[in-house]
Design a protein around this motif. Sequence first.
Motif, PDB file in Angstrom:
ATOM      1  N   GLY A 197     -10.745  17.173   2.904  1.00  0.00           N
ATOM      2  CA  GLY A 197     -11.062  16.811   4.109  1.00  0.00           C
ATOM      3  C   GLY A 197     -10.248  18.417   4.550  1.00  0.00           C
ATOM      4  O   GLY A 197     -10.418  18.322   5.558  1.00  0.00           O
TER       5      GLY A 197
ATOM      6  N   ARG B 192      -5.341  17.643   1.750  1.00  0.00           N
ATOM      7  CA  ARG B 192      -5.642  15.787   2.316  1.00  0.00           C
ATOM      8  C   ARG B 192      -7.029  15.341   2.233  1.00  0.00           C
ATOM      9  O   ARG B 192      -8.562  16.254   2.007  1.00  0.00           O
ATOM     10  CB  ARG B 192      -5.353  16.041   3.976  1.00  0.00           C
TER      11      ARG B 192
ATOM     12  N   ARG C 160      -9.834  11.887   1.379  1.00  0.00           N
ATOM     13  CA  ARG C 160     -10.154  10.281   1.306  1.00  0.00           C
ATOM     14  C   ARG C 160     -10.690   9.867   0.453  1.00  0.00           C
ATOM     15  O   ARG C 160     -11.089  10.496  -0.642  1.00  0.00           O
ATOM     16  CB  ARG C 160     -10.838   9.979   2.914  1.00  0.00           C
TER      17      ARG C 160
ATOM     18  N   GLN D   7      -8.033  14.676  10.475  1.00  0.00           N
ATOM     19  CA  GLN D   7      -7.838  15.040   9.577  1.00  0.00           C
ATOM     20  C   GLN D   7      -8.268  16.192   9.175  1.00  0.00           C
ATOM     21  O   GLN D   7      -7.892  16.998   7.902  1.00  0.00           O
ATOM     22  CB  GLN D   7      -8.881  13.833   8.549  1.00  0.00           C
TER      23      GLN D   7
ATOM     24  N   ASP E 278      -2.259  13.206   0.518  1.00  0.00           N
ATOM     25  CA  ASP E 278      -1.904  14.151   0.702  1.00  0.00           C
ATOM     26  C   ASP E 278      -1.187  14.672  -0.389  1.00  0.00           C
ATOM     27  O   ASP E 278       0.119  14.250  -1.178  1.00  0.00           O
ATOM     28  CB  ASP E 278      -0.605  13.638   2.222  1.00  0.00           C
TER      29      ASP E 278
ATOM     30  N   GLU F  87      -2.043   6.181   4.179  1.00  0.00           N
ATOM     31  CA  GLU F  87      -3.143   4.978   4.944  1.00  0.00           C
ATOM     32  C   GLU F  87      -3.810   4.702   3.397  1.00  0.00           C
ATOM     33  O   GLU F  87      -4.550   5.284   2.721  1.00  0.00           O
ATOM     34  CB  GLU F  87      -4.487   5.922   5.865  1.00  0.00           C
TER      35      GLU F  87
ATOM     36  N   SER G 177     -12.516   6.799  -1.601  1.00  0.00           N
ATOM     37  CA  SER G 177     -13.644   5.502  -1.578  1.00  0.00           C
ATOM     38  C   SER G 177     -13.371   4.426  -2.585  1.00  0.00           C
ATOM     39  O   SER G 177     -14.162   5.105  -3.903  1.00  0.00           O
ATOM     40  CB  SER G 177     -14.057   5.551   0.083  1.00  0.00           C
TER      41      SER G 177
ATOM     42  N   ARG H 166     -10.729   2.215   2.075  1.00  0.00           N
ATOM     43  CA  ARG H 166     -10.346   3.352   1.246  1.00  0.00           C
ATOM     44  C   ARG H 166      -8.701   3.733   1.375  1.00  0.00           C
ATOM     45  O   ARG H 166      -8.784   3.487   2.317  1.00  0.00           O
ATOM     46  CB  ARG H 166     -10.885   4.262   2.799  1.00  0.00           C
TER      47      ARG H 166
ATOM     48  N   SER I 290      -5.969   7.597   1.804  1.00  0.00           N
ATOM     49  CA  SER I 290      -5.800   8.950   2.131  1.00  0.00           C
ATOM     50  C   SER I 290      -4.778   9.414   0.905  1.00  0.00           C
ATOM     51  O   SER I 290      -4.609   8.600   0.709  1.00  0.00           O
ATOM     52  CB  SER I 290      -5.159   8.532   3.517  1.00  0.00           C
TER      53      SER I 290
ATOM     54  N   VAL J 174       0.226   8.136  -0.535  1.00  0.00           N
ATOM     55  CA  VAL J 174      -0.462   8.006   0.144  1.00  0.00           C
ATOM     56  C   VAL J 174      -0.148   6.817   1.821  1.00  0.00           C
ATOM     57  O   VAL J 174       0.134   6.030   1.596  1.00  0.00           O
ATOM     58  CB  VAL J 174      -1.495   6.525  -0.750  1.00  0.00           C
TER      59      VAL J 174
END
Length: 409
Positions: A320, A214, A216, A130, A284, A264, A218, A280, A282, A262
């Motif tokens: 990330g 990028r 994440r 990532q 971008d 993931e 949660s 969670r 991801s 999104v």
Amino acid sequence: MNIPARKIMQRIDVLLHISEDSDRLTRTFASPAMSRANDLVGGWMREAGMETHVDTIGNLIGVYAGEQPDGKILVLGSHLDTVRNAGRFDGPLGVILAIACVEQLHERKTRLPFAIQVVGFADEEGVRYQTAYLGSRALTGTFNLKDLNRRDVNGISMRDAIRAFGGNPTKLNTAALDPQRVIGYLETHIEQGPILEQKNLSVGVVTAIAGQTRARVSFVGCAGHAGTTPMNMRRDALCGAAEFVVAVETFAKSIPGLVATVGEINAMPGASNVIPAESRVSIDVRHAEDSIRHSACVELKAKAEEIGSRRNLQVQVETGHEAPAVACSEKLSALLSEAVKQRQNKLIQLPSGAGHDAAIMAEITPSAMLFVRCKEGISHDPRESADLQDVRVALDVVNDFIQMLAQQA
Ligand code: HGY
Ligand code: MN
Ligand code: MN
């Protein structure tokens, strides 16, 4: 006359079959598939008269010496890693086309006033850890050593992955180019967008590469029995994440030029009769203007926190990867534009929404990019395709570009 271009297409088709998945193309950083790809492409480099090696982070390097042993270097290339379920052109086109340029020099026994270094970057996509651009960060001497502590989904640290691949994480500085010796970097890449096809053009010159963030996000709630927990007593993490996913799309549609994705999402513990305790996602985020991208990230974080407080969920946002928007070198792009005008009746200059190693190479040397039309702008998917005639135009343009640089040297 199409033989070199035909050979490029054939080689792209051969490389397509080197994958870590049996039923689709996926080649991630420091994987055995990347090692097999380096072996295959390294052989093509040697056939083209280049000295080859794999550097300490896994970049494949081919060098075609110039007239002077310690003269300047022109760097060409792109990446050999891919996304999951990838298309065959994203990355390999730029590496294999660069090898074809050198092969033609080698066949004519021509040496230039500078060496040509062709690079197959080890990790442009950032799928495994990532954080994109691991290869070009090492080549430009801008690698963030903290990233070595990152762990992949199997808990393998980047440090151990590099060692297992045959690299040396304590010697990443040895991969760095001497910027004083580099005259520039040119990357040929499929456009991954619809503009060239709309304009019915084979190639275009890239003006700038969009910045990207990028992260994440949660969401943590509370697991519960799907059959016995009343709806008004739930802290369902997946529902919070799902509301956030739609909010991301709605927000991005409201800001011109912004894209937010999104890609993931997961739900834990991940059983159909258990209310998800954690989810969670991801995210971008990209824009040509860094200030707009940054404020969009602030807005999206606030949106996640608002959803969290309303649904009594804990929310954590971890960035990330960040890469600023980068303008391509005007000087190099002007020369590239001259080369395009000799081979195509119309010149088009366009920005890149996708990230590229050229954005990192630009930190140490003038960098330019040549886009090649791809069918319906499709990329990051097996339907990705470019056609022989367009690849031939691109090959002619890059060959001309190299000759024009040599005449100026
Ligand atoms: O995601 C990107 O922009 C590129 O394909 N790495
Ligand atoms: Mn790419
Ligand atoms: Mn890509």
